[in-house]
Design an enzyme around this catalytic site. Sequence first.
Site, short mmCIF file in Angstrom:
data_model
loop_
_atom_site.label_atom_id
_atom_site.label_comp_id
_atom_site.label_asym_id
_atom_site.label_seq_id
_atom_site.Cartn_x
_atom_site.Cartn_y
_atom_site.Cartn_z
N LYS A 90 0.81 -1.22 0.00
CA LYS A 90 0.00 0.00 0.00
C LYS A 90 0.84 1.27 0.00
CE LYS A 90 -4.47 -1.53 1.54
NZ LYS A 90 -4.31 -2.96 1.95
N GLU A 134 -9.29 7.42 3.35
CA GLU A 134 -10.21 6.51 4.04
C GLU A 134 -9.41 5.29 4.45
OE1 GLU A 134 -9.61 6.31 0.88
OE2 GLU A 134 -9.28 4.14 0.70
N SER A 141 1.69 -9.76 -0.80
CA SER A 141 1.27 -8.36 -0.67
C SER A 141 1.60 -7.73 0.68
CB SER A 141 -0.22 -8.23 -0.96
OG SER A 141 -0.98 -9.06 -0.11
#
Length: 412
Positions: free
Chosen positions: A108, A130, A396
Amino acid sequence: MSMVLPEPAERERLLADEIAGKFPDARGRFGPYGGRYVPETLIPALDRLEAGIRQHLHARDYQAQLNAELASWVGRPTALSFAPRLSAAWGARIWLKREDLAHTGAHKINNALGQALLAQRLGAKRIVAETGAGQHGVASAAACARLGLPCTVYMGAIDMERQAPNVGRMRLLGAKVVPVTGGDQTLRAAIDEALRDWVSDPSGTFYLLGSAVGPHPYPYLVRELQAIIGREARAQFLADQGALPDAVFACVGGGSNAIGMFHAFVPDRAVRIIGVEAGGRGTGLGENAASLSYGRPGVLQGCYSLLLQDEDGQIQETDSISAGLDYPGVGPEHALLLAAGRVQYESAGDDEALEALQECARLEGILPALETAHAFHGVRRWARANPGGRAILCLSGRGDKDMPTLQRTVLA
Ligand SMILES: *Cc1c(COP(=O)(O)O)cnc(C)c1O
């Protein structure tokens, strides 16, 4: 399968256009999917963002700054690790693209850093974001701290309770965390609230969206910032093996790590591409979060894509052991890649993911995130049918954040 696939000739045309880089088109569409289904008040802000992307994203000085930060602060390139003991156990040869080694522990940060740098160039004075499970909020807070930008993170009140450690992490990183008590009090409501904040001051505020979803140009922007995963993995694998892999895998929530991993491989037609969604507890509506496997087309949060909805178009509750995959929609480019027949999407259930996670931890000394564990199950299933094959899995993120869930389940 609830979605009827287009005729072969139409699928081929969609794939040819995707490979030629014709998507998103001038209307922000990936074939039939994507676009901008938003109130009038949001259009100027999205237009400004689109113009800013056109001006900066591929410009030399932005790219130089981004690449320098990715190298010295994020820790890129991330390793491509061969997994010898998992390979021996499962029967195929498996490599792991180690996004768990990126700063803040997941992919991310690639997106959060890239958008924060863009915001700075566009003259934004503050960032809003968010977050659902808190991972994107942490990545955004870290990127904003690095660049000296004030950061406000909207988070559903229910999620704040479920993910208390990440709330603390965001606050330590200097972000303001605002509880959202309206709507479903989870990720969907948090996105709506962040959009509202952005609209009230579209030139001074930048909305840093966390996955390859939402109205155009976000799915494109996030894909461009995450595509480094697949570009690195493809070059690393080629350098090591002198050939392309037989298959690549990633888990799919909103779809950002998956599109990042897949993008560079889409033109390599001999490479099978497989996305793994959250199969939750079962195949019924409300029992999973597998929008590509069980969803139907519809509009959610500004974007036309595949959604988990009932006969009347009511968005359904979703269920998954993994908070990061627990979303009723999916990025429009994945819906296109499904329609074009280029990517195969399947699902892994809660129990299957937990099992695969434990095998990876014991055999490779790596505790993957619960999200990633779904992709591990996909590889395990593929390996049985393709002994000796070579596959890359996008790892990930790391699983430390999932210890409370693991304590309650496999360690109980
Ligand atoms: C958030 C998250 C995901 C799911 O998000 P995508 O946008 O689908 O990538 C997957 N893995 C990890 C580790 C995450 O933190």
